[in-house]
Design a protein around this motif. Structure first.
Motif, mmCIF file in Angstrom:
data_model
loop_
_atom_site.group_PDB
_atom_site.id
_atom_site.type_symbol
_atom_site.label_atom_id
_atom_site.label_comp_id
_atom_site.label_asym_id
_atom_site.label_seq_id
_atom_site.Cartn_x
_atom_site.Cartn_y
_atom_site.Cartn_z
ATOM 1 N N GLY A 44 0.820 -1.205 0.000
ATOM 2 C CA GLY A 44 0.000 0.000 0.000
ATOM 3 C C GLY A 44 0.852 1.251 0.000
ATOM 4 O O GLY A 44 2.050 1.215 0.274
ATOM 5 N N ASP A 154 -13.966 -8.788 2.245
ATOM 6 C CA ASP A 154 -12.936 -9.411 1.414
ATOM 7 C C ASP A 154 -12.749 -8.718 0.074
ATOM 8 O O ASP A 154 -12.386 -9.347 -0.920
ATOM 9 N N ALA A 159 -15.697 -13.204 -1.958
ATOM 10 C CA ALA A 159 -16.331 -14.531 -2.001
ATOM 11 C C ALA A 159 -17.687 -14.468 -1.299
ATOM 12 O O ALA A 159 -18.604 -15.235 -1.630
ATOM 13 N N ASP A 307 -14.886 -2.424 0.416
ATOM 14 C CA ASP A 307 -14.846 -2.632 -1.040
ATOM 15 C C ASP A 307 -15.637 -3.852 -1.482
ATOM 16 O O ASP A 307 -15.972 -3.967 -2.666
HETATM 17 C C1 FAD Z 1 -2.376 -4.613 0.938
HETATM 18 C C2 FAD Z 1 -3.305 -3.507 0.497
HETATM 19 C C3 FAD Z 1 -2.784 -2.234 0.217
HETATM 20 C C4 FAD Z 1 -3.635 -1.183 -0.166
HETATM 21 N N1 FAD Z 1 -3.105 0.054 -0.397
HETATM 22 C C5 FAD Z 1 -3.906 1.114 -0.687
HETATM 23 C C6 FAD Z 1 -3.367 2.428 -0.850
HETATM 24 O O1 FAD Z 1 -2.166 2.646 -0.752
HETATM 25 N N2 FAD Z 1 -4.223 3.464 -1.122
HETATM 26 C C7 FAD Z 1 -5.570 3.263 -1.226
HETATM 27 O O2 FAD Z 1 -6.306 4.235 -1.436
HETATM 28 N N3 FAD Z 1 -6.118 2.012 -1.080
HETATM 29 C C8 FAD Z 1 -5.311 0.944 -0.829
HETATM 30 N N4 FAD Z 1 -5.846 -0.330 -0.683
HETATM 31 C C9 FAD Z 1 -7.308 -0.500 -0.869
HETATM 32 C C10 FAD Z 1 -8.074 -0.038 0.362
HETATM 33 O O3 FAD Z 1 -7.673 -0.730 1.502
HETATM 34 C C11 FAD Z 1 -9.529 -0.207 0.131
HETATM 35 O O4 FAD Z 1 -9.917 0.457 -1.051
HETATM 36 C C12 FAD Z 1 -10.435 0.394 1.214
HETATM 37 O O5 FAD Z 1 -9.740 0.882 2.291
HETATM 38 C C13 FAD Z 1 -11.406 -0.657 1.710
HETATM 39 O O6 FAD Z 1 -10.702 -1.724 2.248
HETATM 40 P P1 FAD Z 1 -11.311 -3.178 2.351
HETATM 41 O O7 FAD Z 1 -10.796 -3.708 3.640
HETATM 42 O O8 FAD Z 1 -12.759 -3.171 2.101
HETATM 43 O O9 FAD Z 1 -10.701 -3.953 1.115
HETATM 44 P P2 FAD Z 1 -9.213 -4.442 0.870
HETATM 45 O O10 FAD Z 1 -8.266 -3.484 1.470
HETATM 46 O O11 FAD Z 1 -9.119 -4.744 -0.566
HETATM 47 O O12 FAD Z 1 -9.096 -5.807 1.719
HETATM 48 C C14 FAD Z 1 -9.680 -7.036 1.386
HETATM 49 C C15 FAD Z 1 -8.959 -8.108 2.215
HETATM 50 O O13 FAD Z 1 -9.648 -9.346 2.089
HETATM 51 C C16 FAD Z 1 -8.700 -10.384 1.915
HETATM 52 N N5 FAD Z 1 -9.385 -11.451 1.173
HETATM 53 C C17 FAD Z 1 -9.877 -11.396 -0.094
HETATM 54 N N6 FAD Z 1 -10.489 -12.541 -0.416
HETATM 55 C C18 FAD Z 1 -10.380 -13.349 0.666
HETATM 56 C C19 FAD Z 1 -10.835 -14.667 0.946
HETATM 57 N N7 FAD Z 1 -11.524 -15.387 0.031
HETATM 58 N N8 FAD Z 1 -10.576 -15.199 2.159
HETATM 59 C C20 FAD Z 1 -9.885 -14.477 3.103
HETATM 60 N N9 FAD Z 1 -9.435 -13.222 2.886
HETATM 61 C C21 FAD Z 1 -9.697 -12.663 1.692
HETATM 62 C C22 FAD Z 1 -7.568 -9.713 1.128
HETATM 63 O O14 FAD Z 1 -6.345 -10.424 1.276
HETATM 64 C C23 FAD Z 1 -7.519 -8.332 1.762
HETATM 65 O O15 FAD Z 1 -6.668 -8.267 2.878
HETATM 66 C C24 FAD Z 1 -5.033 -1.417 -0.312
HETATM 67 C C25 FAD Z 1 -5.549 -2.709 -0.057
HETATM 68 C C26 FAD Z 1 -4.711 -3.748 0.359
HETATM 69 C C27 FAD Z 1 -5.266 -5.124 0.660
#
Ligand code: FAD
Length: 409
Positions: A44, A154, A159, A307
């Motif tokens: 990130g 996720d 999923a 997301d």
């Molecule tokens: C490592 C990383 C770095 C990021 N860096 C940035 C950044 O620099 N700037 C920015 O604006 N946004 C970044 N994002 C995206 C940001 O985090 C998201 O857009 C927002 O904050 C919402 O996060 P989220 O937790 O809904 O989704 P996400 O951050 O996408 O997290 C989803 C998580 O679910 C896990 N996952 C997916 N499928 C499965 C499964 N079947 N079983 C178990 N686990 C699963 C993934 O490994 C991930 O950790 C990054 C995301 C990640 C994962």
């Protein structure tokens, strides 16, 4: 109080906040399943959180002053101009945001999860089998576990979302985002060419690049975090939505890299060309811009957060905010409901319209700033203000809607 077993699929920003929310709402057992085996903190780059949204999320117990951040106050639009190293400033607008290093923010959210919550790293959920009074998760290796509620945190290829009736799929927006981060000490001279609290927008025909400072890795120093948006020269060079998490330089096709270079050479003022050229290759990546919005945030015993439920184009400055707001509202719904069905219905009613609004705003801002970008060089301050007002009106709020749906002043 609903005291059953709750699973959180995904342990990133939304997952950490949702696990804290479920534990505080009184769930008997909460387990997070995160596919990645290592910590996420070293991946990130940067993100921004609107000051007013920060205040609400601090009050909700998700953010706090200890996480390193950089204050941003204005956003300028800059175009290339003969004889000017830093370019000509078309105008500026207020930009009351805090910027964060993604890794530091994630680490702080991870640290807030109480020790009573299980966090299983390296455990992918392979299938979600919904039932009338719960859902079974099939985990990598064949293990199966039943839960009263499953929270899908996720991300964009969820999923959990795939197990719902109307499983939505991400749609490509038609353009790409290149991201990079350059440590402050590597910035070109002269020192002071770019004000510390300013988010600079390098505007060019068919796109723009926004640059702002973020705390460095681990909170030390600062880096210039940039995001460059433009369509590929040939639509056939689009990336797949499977690459939405970002391609490292080694995997980016040369056709795209060449186009990026051409745009920077042709349209950037020299100072900003150097910012891009000095950014180490291993600190850049490219991703397709896409959006996604589910028709329902909750169904049966499944709820979606972050997301997994809705992805707005990054122009809205609200990806992390939306995820943390989802967790805040979910906590209230779980704590205040007499049954799981009531909690899921209340959450769905509160968050589905919020997700739709921010995705709509992202589409309008993408159109205004990339797909139908104006002749920036012909603009002055009043024209910039009028253009931004038009681009951002029509529902959804830049930086994220107020937590309780009110308009921001
Ligand atoms: C490592 C990383 C770095 C990021 N860096 C940035 C950044 O620099 N700037 C920015 O604006 N946004 C970044 N994002 C995206 C940001 O985090 C998201 O857009 C927002 O904050 C919402 O996060 P989220 O937790 O809904 O989704 P996400 O951050 O996408 O997290 C989803 C998580 O679910 C896990 N996952 C997916 N499928 C499965 C499964 N079947 N079983 C178990 N686990 C699963 C993934 O490994 C991930 O950790 C990054 C995301 C990640 C994962």
């Amino acid at each position: 109080m609903l005291t059953g077993r709750v699973a959180v699929v995904g342990g990133s920003i939304a997952g950490c906040a949702a696990a804290l929310a479920a534990a505080r709402a009184g769930a008997g057992e909460v387990v997070v399943f995160e596919r990645a085996a290592g910590g996420l903190a070293d991946r990130g780059i940067g993100l921004a959180v609107h000051e007013q949204r920060y205040a609400e999320l601090e009050a909700a117990g998700h953010l706090g002053p200890a996480v390193p951040w950089v204050r941003l106050t204005s956003r300028s639009w800059i175009v290339r101009a003969a004889g000017s190293r830093a370019g000509r400033r078309v105008g500026a607008l207020p930009f009351g945001f805090r910027s964060y290093n993604w890794g530091s923010l994630w680490s702080a959210l991870r640290a807030r999860i109480p020790s009573s919550v299980g966090y299983e790293r390296g455990t992918a959920v392979e299938r979600v089998l919904p039932g009338p009074d719960g859902a079974v998760l099939r985990l990598a290796g064949g293990r199966e576990e039943r839960f009263d509620l499953v929270i899908g945190a996720d991300g964009y290829r969820s999923a959990v979302r795939a197990a719902t009736r109307d499983a939505a799929v991400p749609g490509y927006a038609g353009y790409l985002a290149w991201r990079g981060a350059l440590p402050e000490e590597e910035l070109p001279g002269p020192a002071g060419a770019w004000a510390r609290e300013e988010a600079a927008t390098v505007a060019f025909p068919g796109g723009h690049m926004i640059v702002y400072r973020i705390p460095g890795p681990g909170g030390t120093g600062t880096s210039a975090n940039w995001v460059f948006y433009t369509a590929p020269a040939d639509p056939a060079h689009a990336l797949s939505v499977d690459d939405a998490a970002g391609l490292p330089p080694s995997r980016v096709p040369e056709t795209l890299t060449a186009h990026h270079r051409t745009v920077v050479d042709a349209h950037f003022p020299p100072y900003w060309q150097e910012v891009v050229r000095r950014t180490p290759k291993d600190a850049t990546y490219v991703q397709p811009v896409y959006d996604l919005c589910v028709p329902r945030y909750g169904e049966g015993r499944l709820v979606l957060v972050g997301d997994a439920a809705a992805v707005a184009r990054p122009h809205c400055g609200s990806g992390a905010v939306k995820a943390l707001q989802d967790a805040t509202v979910l906590e209230r719904c779980l704590a205040g409901a007499g049954s799981w069905a009531e909690a899921v219905a209340a959450y769905d009613a509160a968050r589905t319209p919020a997700g739709r609004a921010v995705v709509g705003l992202g589409r309008r801002l993408g159109r205004a700033q990339v797909q139908a970008a104006p002749a920036w060089a012909a603009m002055d301050q009043p024209a910039l203000e009028a253009w931004w007002r038009r681009a951002s009106e029509g529902g959804g709020t830049f930086g994220g809607q107020a937590l309780d749906g009110g308009r921001r002043d």
